[in-house]
Design a protein around this motif. Structure first.
Motif, PDB file in Angstrom:
ATOM      1  N   THR A 128     -23.946  20.059  46.015  1.00 54.97           N
ATOM      2  CA  THR A 128     -22.900  19.310  45.308  1.00 54.97           C
ATOM      3  C   THR A 128     -23.402  17.972  44.793  1.00 54.97           C
ATOM      4  N   ASP A 140     -25.336  31.174  48.367  1.00 54.27           N
ATOM      5  CA  ASP A 140     -24.816  31.690  47.111  1.00 54.27           C
ATOM      6  C   ASP A 140     -23.759  30.687  46.658  1.00 54.27           C
ATOM      7  N   SER A 141     -23.581  30.512  45.359  1.00 53.26           N
ATOM      8  CA  SER A 141     -22.626  29.515  44.872  1.00 53.26           C
ATOM      9  C   SER A 141     -21.198  29.803  45.304  1.00 53.26           C
ATOM     10  N   THR A 142     -20.869  31.075  45.571  1.00 55.32           N
ATOM     11  CA  THR A 142     -19.533  31.409  46.080  1.00 55.32           C
ATOM     12  C   THR A 142     -19.598  32.003  47.481  1.00 55.32           C
ATOM     13  N   THR A 199     -30.150  23.760  44.197  1.00 56.95           N
ATOM     14  CA  THR A 199     -29.689  24.239  42.890  1.00 56.95           C
ATOM     15  C   THR A 199     -28.754  25.438  42.986  1.00 56.95           C
ATOM     16  N   VAL A 200     -28.616  26.029  44.168  1.00 56.31           N
ATOM     17  CA  VAL A 200     -27.773  27.208  44.331  1.00 56.31           C
ATOM     18  C   VAL A 200     -26.361  26.839  44.756  1.00 56.31           C
ATOM     19  N   SER A 201     -26.235  25.999  45.768  1.00 58.52           N
ATOM     20  CA  SER A 201     -24.900  25.700  46.287  1.00 58.52           C
ATOM     21  C   SER A 201     -24.667  24.232  46.602  1.00 58.52           C
TER      22      SER A 201
END
Length: 290
Positions: free
Chosen positions: A195, A127-129, A191-193
């Motif tokens: 860099t 998850d991105s966070t 594409t989710v997490s």
């Protein structure tokens, strides 16, 4: 009308299922009753949360914001009412793929020595966070810029980048690589997490294509299979080893900031101690851009 927990459960089920019919089946209730519950919640808030005008039900912008708040509220109630947690209150630390790299084990060991009464649970969440905005964790270790609303961050360190290559790639024989040398390669992009993306390269010298994946396991598999190369940070090799993958230092791309992130407002009482320890175990790293 006052909002009850059932209203939040109803909304979250609808949001997750993408269908009132499927959400009703999941909650073991009728579709008309669930629709009324949603209408009551929207009337109380004075906002439309769900767009029913399309074939596939979607959340409105207000609904997406409310989703995160509702998930946090439900998680808080679940935690408060969990009998197993009354003897201790675990502190949940999320990360999407590399935690603190080689500093992860020292962090966990030092925590157990200093705070034996507070279990520290390390959770990898794609998850991105790392589950922070969904209330799945109390804090998270995140890389790259963090723009999630309601989240505050503190810089811990900067990490250099590495090239991630199939072991049989001709480039694997090199000790150090320059970013320009990957321009003829296909780049695996989380594409989710992730860099890294082709935008890091100059427009005239970008990788020739991308292979999009949704999590670290898919990313590693794509590289191991020779379908693409990857770019990550020096934290990754200590967490994700693979017999068909090699890591090489990479020059020519900016370092990646690593942040300690938490939600604004009251949180777990041990969060300040965890932040302090994270600063301590990463003190040997640069905290400003090299």
């Amino acid at each position: 009308m006052s909002v009850e927990l059932r209203h939040l459960h109803a909304f979250l089920a609808i949001a997750e299922e993408g269908s009132i019919t499927r959400a009703a089946a999941r909650l073991h209730t009728g579709q008309p009753a669930l629709s009324r519950t949603l209408a009551q919640l929207e009337a109380h808030l004075g906002l439309r949360l769900v767009d029913r005008s399309t074939h596939h039900l979607e959340l409105t912008p207000a609904g997406r914001v409310f989703h995160d708040r509702a998930a946090l509220a439900v998680d808080a109630v679940r935690t408060a009412l969990d009998p197993a947690g009354l003897g201790s209150w675990p502190l949940r630390l999320g990360h999407p793929w590399a935690a603190l790299g080689a500093d992860t084990v020292p962090l966990l060991r030092r925590w157990d020595e200093l705070h034996p009464a507070v279990p520290l649970e390390l959770r990898r969440i794609d998850d991105s966070t790392a589950g922070l905005t969904r209330g799945l964790v109390d804090a998270a270790l995140l890389r790259g810029e963090v723009g999630a609303p309601g989240v505050e961050t503190e810089l811990l360190l900067y990490e250099d980048r590495v090239a991630v290559l199939p072991a049989d790639s001709p480039l694997a024989a090199r000790e150090v690589l320059a970013a320009a040398e990957l321009a003829e390669c296909r780049l695996a992009v989380n594409t989710v997490s992730g860099t890294s993306s082709p935008a890091l390269w100059p427009p005239q010298a970008r990788p020739r294509g991308t292979l999009e994946v949704a999590n670290t396991d898919e990313w590693l598999t794509a590289i191991a299979a020779g379908r693409a190369v990857g770019v990550s940070t020096v934290a990754t090799p200590s967490i994700h080893s693979h017999p068909a993958i090699v890591y090489r230092p990479l020059t020519g791309l900016p370092p990646v900031p690593v942040y300690f992130a938490r939600r604004r407002g009251p949180g777990h009482p041990a969060l300040p101690a965890l932040l302090s320890l994270a600063r301590e175990v990463t003190a040997h790293h640069a905290r400003t851009t090299p």
